[in-house]
Design a protein around this motif. Structure first.
Motif, PDB file in Angstrom:
ATOM      1  N   LYS A  55      18.958   1.792 -27.025  1.00 47.70           N
ATOM      2  CA  LYS A  55      18.638   1.117 -25.928  1.00 47.70           C
ATOM      3  C   LYS A  55      17.587  -0.062 -26.143  1.00 47.70           C
ATOM      4  O   LYS A  55      17.884  -1.104 -25.188  1.00 47.70           O
ATOM      5  N   SER A  56      16.921  -0.002 -27.118  1.00 45.88           N
ATOM      6  CA  SER A  56      16.013  -1.082 -27.610  1.00 45.88           C
ATOM      7  C   SER A  56      16.763  -2.278 -28.198  1.00 45.88           C
ATOM      8  O   SER A  56      15.916  -3.115 -28.288  1.00 45.88           O
ATOM      9  N   GLY A  57      17.983  -2.046 -28.553  1.00 48.22           N
ATOM     10  CA  GLY A  57      18.655  -3.266 -28.987  1.00 48.22           C
ATOM     11  C   GLY A  57      18.610  -3.068 -30.752  1.00 48.22           C
ATOM     12  O   GLY A  57      19.121  -3.959 -31.471  1.00 48.22           O
ATOM     13  N   GLU A  58      17.834  -1.978 -31.233  1.00 49.15           N
ATOM     14  CA  GLU A  58      17.587  -1.892 -32.627  1.00 49.15           C
ATOM     15  C   GLU A  58      18.982  -1.024 -33.019  1.00 49.15           C
ATOM     16  O   GLU A  58      19.392  -0.182 -32.564  1.00 49.15           O
ATOM     17  N   ALA A  59      19.348  -1.468 -34.452  1.00 52.43           N
ATOM     18  CA  ALA A  59      20.573  -0.770 -35.033  1.00 52.43           C
ATOM     19  C   ALA A  59      20.177   0.512 -35.586  1.00 52.43           C
ATOM     20  O   ALA A  59      19.108   0.563 -36.380  1.00 52.43           O
ATOM     21  N   THR A  60      20.768   1.729 -35.328  1.00 50.51           N
ATOM     22  CA  THR A  60      20.682   3.237 -35.866  1.00 50.51           C
ATOM     23  C   THR A  60      21.363   3.024 -37.024  1.00 50.51           C
ATOM     24  O   THR A  60      22.519   3.206 -36.700  1.00 50.51           O
ATOM     25  N   PRO A  61      21.080   3.278 -38.140  1.00 55.59           N
ATOM     26  CA  PRO A  61      21.843   3.347 -39.450  1.00 55.59           C
ATOM     27  C   PRO A  61      22.843   4.298 -39.398  1.00 55.59           C
ATOM     28  O   PRO A  61      22.534   5.710 -38.750  1.00 55.59           O
ATOM     29  N   VAL A  62      24.024   4.359 -40.081  1.00 58.86           N
ATOM     30  CA  VAL A  62      25.134   5.553 -40.317  1.00 58.86           C
ATOM     31  C   VAL A  62      24.313   6.470 -41.192  1.00 58.86           C
ATOM     32  O   VAL A  62      23.755   6.061 -42.201  1.00 58.86           O
ATOM     33  N   CYS A  63      24.828   7.711 -41.047  1.00 57.04           N
ATOM     34  CA  CYS A  63      24.055   8.935 -42.057  1.00 57.04           C
ATOM     35  C   CYS A  63      24.671   8.876 -43.180  1.00 57.04           C
ATOM     36  O   CYS A  63      24.403   9.786 -44.217  1.00 57.04           O
ATOM     37  N   VAL A  64      26.062   8.520 -43.485  1.00 54.32           N
ATOM     38  CA  VAL A  64      26.811   8.568 -44.811  1.00 54.32           C
ATOM     39  C   VAL A  64      26.715   7.454 -45.400  1.00 54.32           C
ATOM     40  O   VAL A  64      26.822   6.252 -44.839  1.00 54.32           O
ATOM     41  N   LYS A  65      26.967   7.346 -46.935  1.00 55.97           N
ATOM     42  CA  LYS A  65      27.119   6.124 -47.557  1.00 55.97           C
ATOM     43  C   LYS A  65      28.706   5.928 -48.348  1.00 55.97           C
ATOM     44  O   LYS A  65      29.325   7.071 -48.111  1.00 55.97           O
ATOM     45  N   VAL A  66      29.084   4.917 -48.527  1.00 61.01           N
ATOM     46  CA  VAL A  66      30.569   4.880 -49.425  1.00 61.01           C
ATOM     47  C   VAL A  66      30.407   5.437 -50.653  1.00 61.01           C
ATOM     48  O   VAL A  66      29.575   5.698 -51.348  1.00 61.01           O
ATOM     49  N   GLY A  67      31.647   6.366 -50.964  1.00 57.01           N
ATOM     50  CA  GLY A  67      31.663   6.918 -52.051  1.00 57.01           C
ATOM     51  C   GLY A  67      31.319   8.632 -51.817  1.00 57.01           C
ATOM     52  O   GLY A  67      31.792   9.392 -52.646  1.00 57.01           O
ATOM     53  N   GLU A  68      30.818   8.821 -50.764  1.00 55.85           N
ATOM     54  CA  GLU A  68      30.238  10.298 -50.587  1.00 55.85           C
ATOM     55  C   GLU A  68      31.548  11.065 -49.906  1.00 55.85           C
ATOM     56  O   GLU A  68      32.414  10.610 -49.431  1.00 55.85           O
ATOM     57  N   LYS A  69      31.374  12.331 -50.313  1.00 53.46           N
ATOM     58  CA  LYS A  69      32.669  13.339 -49.858  1.00 53.46           C
ATOM     59  C   LYS A  69      32.076  13.778 -48.628  1.00 53.46           C
ATOM     60  O   LYS A  69      30.812  14.533 -48.399  1.00 53.46           O
ATOM     61  N   VAL A  70      32.778  13.894 -47.392  1.00 51.35           N
ATOM     62  CA  VAL A  70      32.469  14.562 -46.083  1.00 51.35           C
ATOM     63  C   VAL A  70      33.314  15.457 -45.623  1.00 51.35           C
ATOM     64  O   VAL A  70      34.433  15.552 -46.055  1.00 51.35           O
ATOM     65  N   LEU A  71      32.807  16.424 -44.654  1.00 50.90           N
ATOM     66  CA  LEU A  71      33.711  17.416 -44.020  1.00 50.90           C
ATOM     67  C   LEU A  71      34.032  16.977 -42.659  1.00 50.90           C
ATOM     68  O   LEU A  71      33.330  16.380 -41.905  1.00 50.90           O
ATOM     69  N   LEU A  72      35.257  16.923 -42.275  1.00 47.34           N
ATOM     70  CA  LEU A  72      35.852  16.211 -41.068  1.00 47.34           C
ATOM     71  C   LEU A  72      36.115  17.400 -40.016  1.00 47.34           C
ATOM     72  O   LEU A  72      36.610  18.235 -40.360  1.00 47.34           O
TER      73      LEU A  72
END
Length: 101
Positions: A55-72
């Protein structure tokens, strides 16, 4: 980074993933038909967006990085075809977890 990803960058809190290949042979060596193979819920992160804005216009970073394995999740995601390969686009909040090595 592959050539396809130089031309495609997810927006906001989107994450582009490549699903891992389904198991075709059991540990005992039995070949599994395509119908018996379950849907693969594991994937590797290929590209991430810069994050969503709050709401204040600041970017909230994504929790994962390139190359990580994730559960979908079992359902969801948008199929994207780049260089004749299938990738899936998910929101950062839709990813259930990541595997730690």
């Amino acid at each position: 980074m592959a050539k396809a990803f130089q031309k495609f960058l997810p927006m906001f809190d989107r994450v582009l993933v490549e699903r891992l290949a389904a198991e075709t042979v059991t540990k005992g060596g039995i070949m599994l038909p395509e119908k018996s193979q379950g849907k693969v819920l594991q994937a590797t992160v290929v590209a991430v967006g810069p994050g969503a804005t709050n709401k204040s216009g600041e970017a909230t970073p994504v929790c994962v990085k390139v190359g990580e394995k994730v559960l979908l999740p079992e359902y969801g995601g948008t199929k994207v075809v780049l260089d004749d390969k299938d990738y899936y686009l998910f929101r950062d909040g839709d990813i259930l977890g990541k595997y730690l090595d």
